[in-house]
Scaffold this active site. Structure first.
Site, PDB file in Angstrom:
ATOM      1  N   CYS A 135       0.799  -1.226   0.000  1.00 44.44           N
ATOM      2  CA  CYS A 135       0.000   0.000   0.000  1.00 44.44           C
ATOM      3  C   CYS A 135       0.831   1.275   0.000  1.00 44.44           C
ATOM      4  O   CYS A 135       0.272   2.374  -0.134  1.00 44.44           O
ATOM      5  CB  CYS A 135      -0.948   0.007   1.202  1.00 44.44           C
ATOM      6  SG  CYS A 135      -2.077  -1.403   1.211  1.00 44.44           S
ATOM      7  N   CYS A 456       0.143   2.265   6.666  1.00 39.67           N
ATOM      8  CA  CYS A 456       0.581   0.905   6.931  1.00 39.67           C
ATOM      9  C   CYS A 456       0.665   0.168   5.607  1.00 39.67           C
ATOM     10  O   CYS A 456       0.161   0.630   4.591  1.00 39.67           O
ATOM     11  CB  CYS A 456      -0.397   0.195   7.869  1.00 39.67           C
ATOM     12  SG  CYS A 456      -2.089   0.135   7.221  1.00 39.67           S
TER      13      CYS A 456
END
Length: 476
Positions: A135, A456
């Site tokens: 991500c 994250c």
């Protein structure tokens, strides 16, 4: 501060009974003190190049299997690259290098950065490579570019990312792959027939890509549910946060704040795609009706308080400040600092911000109160709440951060004020550029100086970055 300077001036006047000239000098010094006190803190450049974010764009982020469904990922990336060139007005020839991110990779375009660049008409002499860091892939693209500029290797770099969940690679089972490879090498009809005769029904079971950790086999949704439980983030709190994200995104969309968006013409469809389509303002009662999506029947993570599968692409232009001035460009922000963190991918998979934010603040010498905008990736509402609770925990600070006292909670009035990934969408590798552009634009609209980005990522990793508003910044 002005009052303090005036008091200093009056005190000096009272004690010295100055002449007119002395009065003027004292007043001038008082004004000088005032100006100094009013100056905003600025961070020193660490690269020797004062690397700036000139501008950035993104395609509308769409729920997968909607308007982009028949495209290929490099085509979507092509739109972002062309949109960036159009918005900045720079010639393709000025770009020295392209760094592009992707996560679920289309096997036909293994170096999607290169394929997208060629499709967009960049010179075949412009190098490009592809990065992947889940991500935070486009964050990695940006910081890779910063490193190249700092090293003096290149002056002008395009960074970005694309994710296309409407068409992901589905493989044959390993048994079938092995058999097909042997079949390809077979030299006689008898050998081929013998291999075909060995096929069993389970050979035909496909291997589907999963948003799961290879090391643990656990999906992110399960990790989010356990993390929320560990930090006491209730279902009601998660639904409330998800509703906040969608409400703020809807308001920002209605007010025209998403100026990083570029329209996309999709073949076979009338008109153009020009806005994100996943923003849905619901009600607490409707959210409460949804069943747990991962840990059943008692989990707290649902489809509504999780980010959804999204298609989208983004791109941004970075260079040294001197190069921007040479080209007549007005940058949005300085890329001041960044850090990557990693922790236990089982119990702390999604705690990247709780580790990254304290580290980047300490590196830069800034405090929570110095930060004017927070743009934090929202994988799950439970993940966000767990990170906030971790930052507000003395126990977490002492046991995991090596600090005696907690970091504290950021001002939520400055936190994701235009919504986040829960509402806008999350094309894995494209989100980092969106975070950077929303930070740069919010700093202008909200008259801020420093913005923090954090996210994250799979593998128990995370990123934190600091942007500083450039004096020439604007939002168009």
């Amino acid at each position: 501060m002005i009052i303090m300077a005036s008091q200093i001036a009056r005190s000096l006047l009272a004690t010295t009974r100055p002449t007119t000239t002395l009065k003027f000098d004292i007043a001038r010094r008082a004004l000088s003190v005032t100006a100094t006190l009013q100056q905003k803190k600025s961070l020193k450049d660490k690269t020797g190049k004062n690397v700036v974010l000139v501008d950035g764009v993104r395609t509308p982020f769409l729920v997968s299997f909607t308007d982009y469904a028949k495209m290929m990922p490099h085509e979507l990336a092509r739109h972002s690259l062309l949109g960036l060139l159009h918005k900045t007005g720079i010639p393709k020839e000025v770009v020295d290098y392209i760094v592009y991110g992707t996560v679920i990779q289309e096997v036909k375009t293994s170096n999607i950065g290169r394929e997208a660049a060629l499709a967009a008409g960049f010179s075949d002499r412009t190098p490009a490579h592809t990065v992947t860091m889940a991500c935070i892939s486009s964050n990695q693209a940006i910081t890779t570019g910063v490193g190249m500029i700092a090293a003096g290797a290149y002056d002008v770099i395009v960074c970005g990312g694309v994710e296309f969940m409407s068409d992901v690679p589905i493989r044959h089972s390993r048994k079938m792959r092995s058999l097909l490879l042997k079949l390809n090498r077979a030299k006689t009809p008898a050998q081929r027939l013998s291999l075909l005769a060995s096929i069993r029904p389970d050979y035909f079971a496909p291997e589907l890509p999963a948003v799961a950790e290879f090391s643990s086999g656990e999906t992110m949704g399960h990790s989010a549910d356990r993390l929320a439980a560990a930090f006491g983030a209730t279902r009601a709190e998660q639904d409330e946060y998800a509703l906040r994200s969608h409400t703020l995104a809807a308001e920002a969309q209605a007010k025209g704040h998403f100026t990083d968006l570029i329209p996309v013409k999709v073949d076979g469809k009338d008109g153009v795609v020009e806005k994100d389509n996943g923003i849905r303002v619901s009600s607490p009662e409707q959210l409460a009706k949804l069943r747990p999506a991962f840990v059943k029947p008692h989990g707290t993570v649902t489809a509504a308080n999780s980010s959804f599968l999204t298609d989208g692409a983004s791109a941004c232009l970075i260079m040294s400040e001197a190069k921007a001035k040479e080209l007549g460009l007005k940058p949005k922000a300085y890329l001041r600092d960044f850090t990557y963190v990693a922790q236990d991918p089982v119990d702390q998979l999604l705690l990247g911000p709780a580790y990254g934010i304290p580290k980047i603040l300490e590196k830069s010498g800034l405090q929570l109160g110095d930060i004017d905008t927070w743009e934090i990736h929202e994988a799950f509402a439970g993940q966000i709440l767990a990170n906030l609770k971790a930052m507000d925990s003395d126990w977490f600070a002492q046991n995991y951060l090596g600090k005696q006292t907690k970091v504290g909670v950021p001002d939520m009035n400055k936190w994701n004020k235009w919504g986040g990934s829960l509402s806008i969408g999350h094309p894995f590798a494209a989100t980092g550029v969106r975070l950077a552009m929303h930070t740069a634009h919010r700093l202008v609209k909200e008259d801020g100086q420093f913005g923090v980005i954090s996210a994250c990522a799979a593998g128990g990793q995370g990123v934190a970055m600091i942007l500083e508003r450039h004096p020439d910044a604007h939002t168009d």
